[in-house]
Scaffold this motif. Structure first.
Motif, PDB file in Angstrom:
ATOM      1  N   GLY A 200       0.816  -1.204   0.000  1.00  0.00           N
ATOM      2  CA  GLY A 200       0.000   0.000   0.000  1.00  0.00           C
ATOM      3  C   GLY A 200       0.848   1.252   0.000  1.00  0.00           C
ATOM      4  O   GLY A 200       2.055   1.220   0.268  1.00  0.00           O
ATOM      5  N   THR A 201       0.173   2.371  -0.276  1.00  0.00           N
ATOM      6  CA  THR A 201       0.877   3.653  -0.348  1.00  0.00           C
ATOM      7  C   THR A 201       0.220   4.667   0.595  1.00  0.00           C
ATOM      8  O   THR A 201      -0.874   4.451   1.124  1.00  0.00           O
ATOM      9  CB  THR A 201       0.863   4.225  -1.778  1.00  0.00           C
ATOM     10  N   MET A 202       0.905   5.781   0.757  1.00  0.00           N
ATOM     11  CA  MET A 202       0.414   6.890   1.583  1.00  0.00           C
ATOM     12  C   MET A 202       1.080   8.178   1.104  1.00  0.00           C
ATOM     13  O   MET A 202       2.081   8.138   0.393  1.00  0.00           O
ATOM     14  CB  MET A 202       0.778   6.653   3.053  1.00  0.00           C
ATOM     15  N   GLY A 203       0.495   9.321   1.487  1.00  0.00           N
ATOM     16  CA  GLY A 203       1.117  10.597   1.175  1.00  0.00           C
ATOM     17  C   GLY A 203       2.326  10.826   2.058  1.00  0.00           C
ATOM     18  O   GLY A 203       2.309  10.507   3.246  1.00  0.00           O
ATOM     19  N   LEU A 204       3.396  11.388   1.480  1.00  0.00           N
ATOM     20  CA  LEU A 204       4.588  11.711   2.278  1.00  0.00           C
ATOM     21  C   LEU A 204       4.229  12.673   3.402  1.00  0.00           C
ATOM     22  O   LEU A 204       4.842  12.677   4.463  1.00  0.00           O
ATOM     23  CB  LEU A 204       5.669  12.324   1.390  1.00  0.00           C
ATOM     24  N   ASP A 205       3.207  13.516   3.167  1.00  0.00           N
ATOM     25  CA  ASP A 205       2.762  14.469   4.189  1.00  0.00           C
ATOM     26  C   ASP A 205       1.569  13.941   4.981  1.00  0.00           C
ATOM     27  O   ASP A 205       0.931  14.680   5.715  1.00  0.00           O
ATOM     28  CB  ASP A 205       2.394  15.797   3.521  1.00  0.00           C
ATOM     29  N   GLU A 206       1.262  12.641   4.803  1.00  0.00           N
ATOM     30  CA  GLU A 206       0.141  11.985   5.481  1.00  0.00           C
ATOM     31  C   GLU A 206      -1.205  12.623   5.137  1.00  0.00           C
ATOM     32  O   GLU A 206      -2.152  12.609   5.938  1.00  0.00           O
ATOM     33  CB  GLU A 206       0.374  11.919   7.003  1.00  0.00           C
ATOM     34  N   ALA A 207      -1.325  13.175   3.945  1.00  0.00           N
ATOM     35  CA  ALA A 207      -2.605  13.713   3.465  1.00  0.00           C
ATOM     36  C   ALA A 207      -3.631  12.578   3.414  1.00  0.00           C
ATOM     37  O   ALA A 207      -3.302  11.454   3.037  1.00  0.00           O
ATOM     38  CB  ALA A 207      -2.432  14.315   2.076  1.00  0.00           C
ATOM     39  N   PRO A 208      -4.899  12.868   3.811  1.00  0.00           N
ATOM     40  CA  PRO A 208      -5.898  11.799   3.846  1.00  0.00           C
ATOM     41  C   PRO A 208      -6.312  11.294   2.456  1.00  0.00           C
ATOM     42  O   PRO A 208      -6.399  12.075   1.509  1.00  0.00           O
ATOM     43  CB  PRO A 208      -7.084  12.440   4.574  1.00  0.00           C
ATOM     44  N   ASN A 209      -6.544   9.995   2.377  1.00  0.00           N
ATOM     45  CA  ASN A 209      -7.204   9.348   1.234  1.00  0.00           C
ATOM     46  C   ASN A 209      -6.464   9.410  -0.102  1.00  0.00           C
ATOM     47  O   ASN A 209      -7.064   9.190  -1.147  1.00  0.00           O
ATOM     48  CB  ASN A 209      -8.621   9.916   1.048  1.00  0.00           C
ATOM     49  N   VAL A 210      -5.158   9.682  -0.089  1.00  0.00           N
ATOM     50  CA  VAL A 210      -4.413   9.744  -1.357  1.00  0.00           C
ATOM     51  C   VAL A 210      -3.707   8.427  -1.668  1.00  0.00           C
ATOM     52  O   VAL A 210      -3.115   8.283  -2.734  1.00  0.00           O
ATOM     53  CB  VAL A 210      -3.385  10.896  -1.363  1.00  0.00           C
ATOM     54  N   GLY A 211      -3.769   7.469  -0.760  1.00  0.00           N
ATOM     55  CA  GLY A 211      -3.071   6.204  -0.964  1.00  0.00           C
ATOM     56  C   GLY A 211      -3.962   5.121  -1.553  1.00  0.00           C
ATOM     57  O   GLY A 211      -5.181   5.294  -1.680  1.00  0.00           O
ATOM     58  N   SER A 212      -3.327   4.017  -1.937  1.00  0.00           N
ATOM     59  CA  SER A 212      -4.036   2.878  -2.520  1.00  0.00           C
ATOM     60  C   SER A 212      -3.342   1.586  -2.105  1.00  0.00           C
ATOM     61  O   SER A 212      -2.223   1.606  -1.607  1.00  0.00           O
ATOM     62  CB  SER A 212      -4.019   2.955  -4.054  1.00  0.00           C
ATOM     63  N   LEU A 213      -4.039   0.486  -2.343  1.00  0.00           N
ATOM     64  CA  LEU A 213      -3.423  -0.830  -2.141  1.00  0.00           C
ATOM     65  C   LEU A 213      -3.250  -1.498  -3.508  1.00  0.00           C
ATOM     66  O   LEU A 213      -4.184  -1.506  -4.318  1.00  0.00           O
ATOM     67  CB  LEU A 213      -4.282  -1.713  -1.227  1.00  0.00           C
ATOM     68  N   TYR A 214      -2.066  -2.048  -3.747  1.00  0.00           N
ATOM     69  CA  TYR A 214      -1.729  -2.694  -5.018  1.00  0.00           C
ATOM     70  C   TYR A 214      -1.325  -4.141  -4.786  1.00  0.00           C
ATOM     71  O   TYR A 214      -0.922  -4.522  -3.695  1.00  0.00           O
ATOM     72  CB  TYR A 214      -0.551  -1.972  -5.691  1.00  0.00           C
ATOM     73  N   ARG A 215      -1.409  -4.918  -5.859  1.00  0.00           N
ATOM     74  CA  ARG A 215      -0.908  -6.292  -5.857  1.00  0.00           C
ATOM     75  C   ARG A 215       0.158  -6.405  -6.935  1.00  0.00           C
ATOM     76  O   ARG A 215      -0.132  -6.148  -8.110  1.00  0.00           O
ATOM     77  CB  ARG A 215      -2.059  -7.273  -6.125  1.00  0.00           C
ATOM     78  N   LEU A 216       1.371  -6.724  -6.528  1.00  0.00           N
ATOM     79  CA  LEU A 216       2.447  -6.986  -7.494  1.00  0.00           C
ATOM     80  C   LEU A 216       2.395  -8.460  -7.847  1.00  0.00           C
ATOM     81  O   LEU A 216       2.607  -9.333  -6.996  1.00  0.00           O
ATOM     82  CB  LEU A 216       3.816  -6.624  -6.897  1.00  0.00           C
ATOM     83  N   ASN A 217       2.080  -8.725  -9.116  1.00  0.00           N
ATOM     84  CA  ASN A 217       1.906 -10.109  -9.549  1.00  0.00           C
ATOM     85  C   ASN A 217       3.258 -10.789  -9.769  1.00  0.00           C
ATOM     86  O   ASN A 217       4.296 -10.136  -9.835  1.00  0.00           O
ATOM     87  CB  ASN A 217       1.062 -10.122 -10.829  1.00  0.00           C
ATOM     88  N   ARG A 218       3.206 -12.109  -9.949  1.00  0.00           N
ATOM     89  CA  ARG A 218       4.460 -12.849 -10.128  1.00  0.00           C
ATOM     90  C   ARG A 218       5.156 -12.453 -11.424  1.00  0.00           C
ATOM     91  O   ARG A 218       6.363 -12.550 -11.531  1.00  0.00           O
ATOM     92  CB  ARG A 218       4.196 -14.365 -10.092  1.00  0.00           C
ATOM     93  N   ASN A 219       4.401 -11.987 -12.411  1.00  0.00           N
ATOM     94  CA  ASN A 219       5.008 -11.552 -13.673  1.00  0.00           C
ATOM     95  C   ASN A 219       5.453 -10.080 -13.621  1.00  0.00           C
ATOM     96  O   ASN A 219       5.783  -9.496 -14.655  1.00  0.00           O
ATOM     97  CB  ASN A 219       4.047 -11.782 -14.841  1.00  0.00           C
TER      98      ASN A 219
END
Ligand code: CA
Length: 292
Positions: A116-135
């Motif tokens: 997952g990600t987040m804002g460097l300044d901890e701004a709300p709701n700017v992050g996401s969750l990702y899946r890095l696949n085997r490929n």
């Protein structure tokens, strides 16, 4: 309620110690100091802690089957060769979001990395969750995240537990592990008042969740219904994450932070930023390796 105390096994003085993960083959603990841009491998039997300076904030480091570590950084997901110390890019799903960085991540039982990600300044709701696949392709699972943190899957792989720290909640999703997707988000439980913020998380062999307590002086064990079952006291206010490790996967390693402490805070918490250890009387599942 069971109460235990963790012991400091590495007085690392990290700024933001994070992301512990046990490697069975080398019998050591990988962990990062996000703010100091350092990846570490700590061998508890010798006490040696090897460090790689990766030159920018590193939120996660997880072992790949190849022997490399996969890192989550401001520049996206990368690969660290431990022999050469060289960092090479894999993919940056947020190359247009210069104010975001990767934070916590975990490899699923299918050998894919969820991060997952987040804002460097901890701004709300700017992050996401990702899946890095085997490929080495990446898919976005969901957005609207503030500080993406702890993750765990139930043993039957049908439930995914997730922490977005400012919510003070542990969320649960239905998980389709084969597809690597989640749905039907709901609140599993909210942290009781006075326990700080939920940060990193792992699950034990009885299906109970161990939640690191930022500003909560420890790690708490919860039934997924929210019942507080136990607590490990840590003599540091900002406890960041935990994982099972050791030869029998029945030892808990805990990371902490010294960030935001003034001089009197550092005097009161001399082991802040250290790595702690406890035998909680229950084990957890082995570390999954990234298979790409
Ligand atoms: Ca964290």
């Amino acid at each position: 309620m069971q109460t235990l105390t963790a012991e400091c096994v590495l007085d690392a003085k990290a700024v933001l110690g994070e992301g512990p993960v046990w490697r069975a083959e080398t019998r050591d603990l990988v962990w990062v100091d996000i703010e100091s841009a350092k990846v570490n491998c700590f061998d508890p039997s010798s006490g040696e802690n090897r460090t790689w300076d990766v030159e920018e904030k590193v939120g996660l480091a997880v072992p790949a089957q190849s022997g490399d570590l996969i890192l989550g950084m401001t520049v996206g997901l990368t690969r660290l060769n431990l022999e050469s110390g060289k960092v090479t890019p894999i993919i940056d799903p947020e190359k247009d979001l210069l104010n975001n960085r990767f934070n916590d991540g975990k490899v699923d039982p299918e050998g894919r990395l969820w991060a997952g990600t987040m804002g460097l300044d901890e701004a709300p709701n700017v992050g996401s969750l990702y899946r890095l696949n085997r490929n080495q392709s990446a898919d976005k699972l969901f957005g609207q995240v503030s500080i993406s943190n702890g993750m765990a899957w139930s043993a039957d792989q049908k439930t995914f537990y997730y922490i977005d720290s400012p919510t003070r909640q542990v969320a649960a999703f239905d998980c389709d592990m084969e597809a690597g997707t989640v749905s039907n988000r709901r609140v599993a439980f909210e942290l009781p008042e006075g326990m700080g913020y939920p940060d990193g998380m792992c699950i034990d062999d009885e299906g109970m969740l161990w939640v690191a307590l930022w500003q909560g002086w420890g790690v708490a064990r919860f039934d997924p219904s929210g019942e507080l079952l136990g607590k490990i006291d840590v003599p540091v206010e900002r406890v960041t994450s935990c994982c099972f490790g050791g030869d029998n996967w029945d030892e808990l390693y805990i990371t902490t932070a010294s960030r935001d402490l003034d001089e009197s805070g550092k005097m009161a918490q001399p082991q802040a930023g250290g790595v702690f250890h406890c035998k909680p009387g229950v084990g957890g599942p082995p570390t999954n390796l990234y298979l790409g």
